[in-house]
Write an enzyme that holds these catalytic residues in place. Structure first.
Site, short mmCIF file in Angstrom:
data_model
loop_
_atom_site.label_atom_id
_atom_site.label_comp_id
_atom_site.label_asym_id
_atom_site.label_seq_id
_atom_site.Cartn_x
_atom_site.Cartn_y
_atom_site.Cartn_z
N TYR A 170 0.85 -1.19 0.00
CA TYR A 170 0.00 0.00 0.00
C TYR A 170 0.89 1.24 0.00
CZ TYR A 170 -3.81 3.21 0.93
OH TYR A 170 -4.72 4.23 0.82
N GLN A 192 -10.88 0.12 1.38
CA GLN A 192 -11.34 -0.75 0.30
C GLN A 192 -10.18 -1.43 -0.41
OE1 GLN A 192 -11.77 2.53 0.56
NE2 GLN A 192 -11.60 3.61 -1.40
N ASN A 238 -3.61 6.00 6.11
CA ASN A 238 -4.35 6.79 7.10
C ASN A 238 -5.04 5.88 8.12
OD1 ASN A 238 -6.67 5.75 5.89
ND2 ASN A 238 -7.12 7.62 4.75
N SER A 263 4.34 9.24 13.09
CA SER A 263 5.80 9.25 13.07
C SER A 263 6.35 9.97 14.30
CB SER A 263 6.30 9.92 11.79
OG SER A 263 7.68 9.74 11.65
N GLN A 283 10.36 15.66 11.28
CA GLN A 283 9.29 14.71 11.63
C GLN A 283 7.97 15.42 11.87
OE1 GLN A 283 9.43 11.15 11.61
NE2 GLN A 283 11.10 12.00 10.39
N HIS A 291 5.39 15.79 9.03
CA HIS A 291 4.68 14.62 8.52
C HIS A 291 3.18 14.71 8.76
CE1 HIS A 291 7.23 11.57 6.77
NE2 HIS A 291 8.13 11.72 7.71
N GLU A 304 10.64 5.65 17.39
CA GLU A 304 10.81 5.18 16.01
C GLU A 304 12.20 5.60 15.50
OE1 GLU A 304 8.51 5.75 11.71
OE2 GLU A 304 8.25 7.23 13.31
N HIS A 305 12.50 6.89 15.56
CA HIS A 305 13.80 7.41 15.15
C HIS A 305 14.50 8.01 16.36
CE1 HIS A 305 11.08 7.97 11.61
NE2 HIS A 305 12.08 7.38 10.98
N ASP A 327 15.68 7.99 5.89
CA ASP A 327 14.38 7.98 5.22
C ASP A 327 14.50 7.66 3.74
OD1 ASP A 327 12.47 8.31 7.11
OD2 ASP A 327 12.05 10.41 6.69
N GLU A 343 0.96 -35.61 29.66
CA GLU A 343 0.00 -34.61 29.20
C GLU A 343 -1.37 -35.21 28.92
OE1 GLU A 343 1.63 -32.42 25.91
OE2 GLU A 343 3.10 -31.38 27.17
N HIS A 399 -1.00 -40.05 21.30
CA HIS A 399 0.35 -39.63 20.94
C HIS A 399 1.36 -40.71 21.34
CE1 HIS A 399 -1.38 -35.69 20.29
NE2 HIS A 399 -0.19 -35.14 20.03
#
Length: 431
Positions: A122, A186, A209, A232, A254, A257, A322-323, A356, A410, A415
Site C-alpha cells: 500500500y 477498500q 491513514n 511518526s 518529523q 509529517h 521510532e527514530h 528515510d 500430558e 500420541h
C-alpha cells in the site's frame, strides 16, 4: 517548544487507533468489498476518492508507467535509482538460507526457508505522496524472493492528473508491474480477500491513514500485515556540543509529517534547550508545511531536561522511539546503551532523512513504543519457515520411551501409542 523537567513529563504516549465510528466504518467497508468484490471497490472509490472508474480501469497500464517518466525530472530518476541500489545492497545482507543438520544416528533436522508467494504494497496519498515508501516495501520483498508483488495507491495522489507520476516511476524503477488505482480501507480489503480484478495476497505492508490502519487490523488473520503504524516520531538525545540549527531542523523534519507526529529533544543542557526552542520557531516560520508542523510541535513536541546523559538514555529507552538521533560529543560511546529504538542515527551528519531516503536501512520502523519488541521491515518479513524432521529408526528406538513419557504426562495416550506401535514393530522384526 515546551521545556519540561523529566519528572513532569509523561513518558507514555498512548495512540487511540480510531474512534468507534471510524472502526465501524472501516469494518463495514472491508465486509462490503469481501462480499461484493469489484462493485463495492468501485463504489467506495467514487464516494471516498471522488473518482469514477470502471473495473477495466483499475489496473495501471504499461503505457501509463512509461508515460510517467516524461512527467518527472531526470534528476529524480537518477536519485530514486541510486536510493534503490543502496536499499537493495543493505537488504541483501539479511538473506537467509535453508539448512539441514545430519545427526550421528542418521536423523536429519533442518529448516526450509521459502518466500511468500504474493505480497500487497500500500502506497499512501493524502497529505503527501511517498515514492520512497515504494522502495522500502518492495525491495526487501524482492530480495526475499517474493515472485508476485502488487501495489495499490489512491487514484488521485497526483490530483486531477491521477496517480502521482513520482510514485509510478518509483514503482517502475523497483520493478513493480502490477499496480492498481485504489486506496483506503477498500484497497486493503481487496488485497486481503480478492475481487474479480485483484487477486488476494499473503501479506499486506505499507503505511496509510487511520482507515487503512483499521482495515489492516480487521483483515489480519486472513492475511499477514506488517504492523498497525502510529504517527511518526523522533527523539534527539543531545548535549551542549550539539548544533542548535541541526537539532531544530531534525525535529521539524518529523513534525511536518502529520499533526500527530511527535518530536522530542532530551538534553541535560538548559542552554541548548532554550536555544533549540527559539530556533524551532524561527525555522518553523519558513516551512511550506508550517501549519502541520506547528500543530505537531504544539501538541506532541517537547524538550525534556534531564540531570545527565545517563538519565537521558534511560528516558530514551522508556520512550522506545521510532527514530533516535544521538548528537553528543562522542556518539559511538553511547550507541551500545540504547536498548529500544527503531533506527539509531549517530553524529551531527546522520540526519534522519538520510535514513528515510538513501542510506539503505529500511524507513518502515516500529512506532508508538513498539520498538521495545519489534523491528524495522526487513527480508525476514517476507519469508516463511518450515521445520524439517527426518527421524531414523535408531533415533526412535533410543528416544521413543522418553517421548511416550512426555505424551502420557500430558494425558495424550494416542500420541504415546503412535510411538509405541513403531517400537513394537521394530521389536517384532528384530525378534
Amino acid at each position: 517548544m515546551n521545556i519540561v523537567n523529566v519528572k513532569d513529563f509523561d513518558l507514555r504516549r498512548e495512540v487511540d487507533y480510531g474512534t468507534p465510528e471510524q472502526n465501524e466504518r472501516a469494518k463495514q467497508i472491508v465486509q462490503d468489498v469481501k462480499q461484493e468484490g469489484d462493485a463495492a471497490l468501485l463504489r467506495y472509490t467514487a464516494e471516498l476518492d471522488r473518482t469514477q472508474l470502471e473495473a477495466s480501469q483499475l489496473r495501471v497500464t504499461p503505457e501509463e508507467l512509461q508515460a510517467a517518466y516524461a512527467r518527472v525530472e531526470p534528476s529524480f530518476v537518477e536519485a530514486i535509482s541510486a536510493a534503490a541500489h543502496n536499499i537493495r545492497a543493505f537488504h541483501n545482507r539479511e538473506k537467509r538460507n535453508s539448512w539441514m543438520d545430519l545427526q550421528p544416528d542418521g536423523s536429519i533436522l533442518g529448516q526450509i526457508i521459502r518466500p511468500l508467494k504474493r505480497v500487497g504494497v500500500y502506497v499512501p496519498g493524502g497529505k503527501a505522496a511517498y515514492p520512497s515508501s515504494v522502495l522500502m516495501n518492495v525491495i526487501p520483498a524482492q530480495v526475499a524472493g517474493v515472485p508476485e508483488i502488487v501495489m495499490v495507491t489512491p487514484p488521485a495522489t497526483g490530483g486531477k492528473d491521477g496517480i502521482d507520476p513520482y510514485i509510478l516511476v518509483a514503482a517502475a524503477e523497483a520493478g513493480v508491474h502490477e499496480i492498481y488505482r485504489v486506496g483506503g480501507a477498500q484497497a486493503i480489503a481487496a488485497l486481503a480477500y480478492g475481487t474479480e480484478s485483484i487477486a488476494p495476497v499473503d501479506k499486506i505492508c505499507g503505511p496509510g491513514n487511520i482507515y487503512v490502519a483499521l482495515a489492516k487490523r480487521e483483515v489480519y488473520g486472513a492475511v499477514d500485515i506488517d504492523s498497525i503504524a502510529g504517527p511518526s516520531e523522533i527523539v534527539v538525545l543531545a548535549d551542549e556540543h550539539a548544533d542548535v540549527a541541526f537539532v531544530a531542523a531534525d525535529l521539524l523534519s518529523q513534525a511536518e509529517h502529520d499533526e500527530m507526529a511527535s518530536a522530542i529533544l532530551v538534553t541535560p543542557s538548559q542552554a541548548l534547550a532554550d536555544a533549540v526552542s527559539a530556533e524551532v520557531q524561527r525555522q518553523l516560520a519558513l516551512l511550506p508545511r508550517r501549519e502541520i508542523a506547528a500543530a505537531s510541535i504544539r501538541d506532541y513536541g517537547a524538550i525534556i531536561l534531564v540531570e545527565s546523559l545517563a538519565e537521558g538514555i534511560s528516558v530514551v529507552n522508556r520512550l522506545a522511539p521510532e527514530h533516535l538521533e544521538i548528537m553528543v560529543e562522542e556518539p559511538m560511546a553511547y550507541a551500545g546503551m540504547i536498548e529500544n529504538a527503531g533506527a539509531i542515527f549517530l553524529g551531527p551528519y546522520s540526519s534522519e532523512p538520510v535514513g528515510d531516503y538513501f542510506a539503505g536501512p529500511n524507513h518502515i520502523i516500529p512506532t508508538n513504543g513498539t520498538a521495545r519488541f519489534s523491528s524495522p521491515v526487513d527480508v525476514d518479513d517476507f519469508i516463511k519457515k518450515s521445520s524439517m524432521i527426518y527421524y531414523s529408526k535408531e533415533a526412535l528406538m533410543k528416544n521413543g520411551a522418553t517421548i511416550m513419557e512426555l505424551a502420557r504426562r500430558e494425558g495424550l495416550e494416542a500420541h504415546a501409542r503412535a510411538i509405541e506401535v513403531r517400537l513394537q514393530r521394530v521389536g517384532e522384526a528384530g525378534a
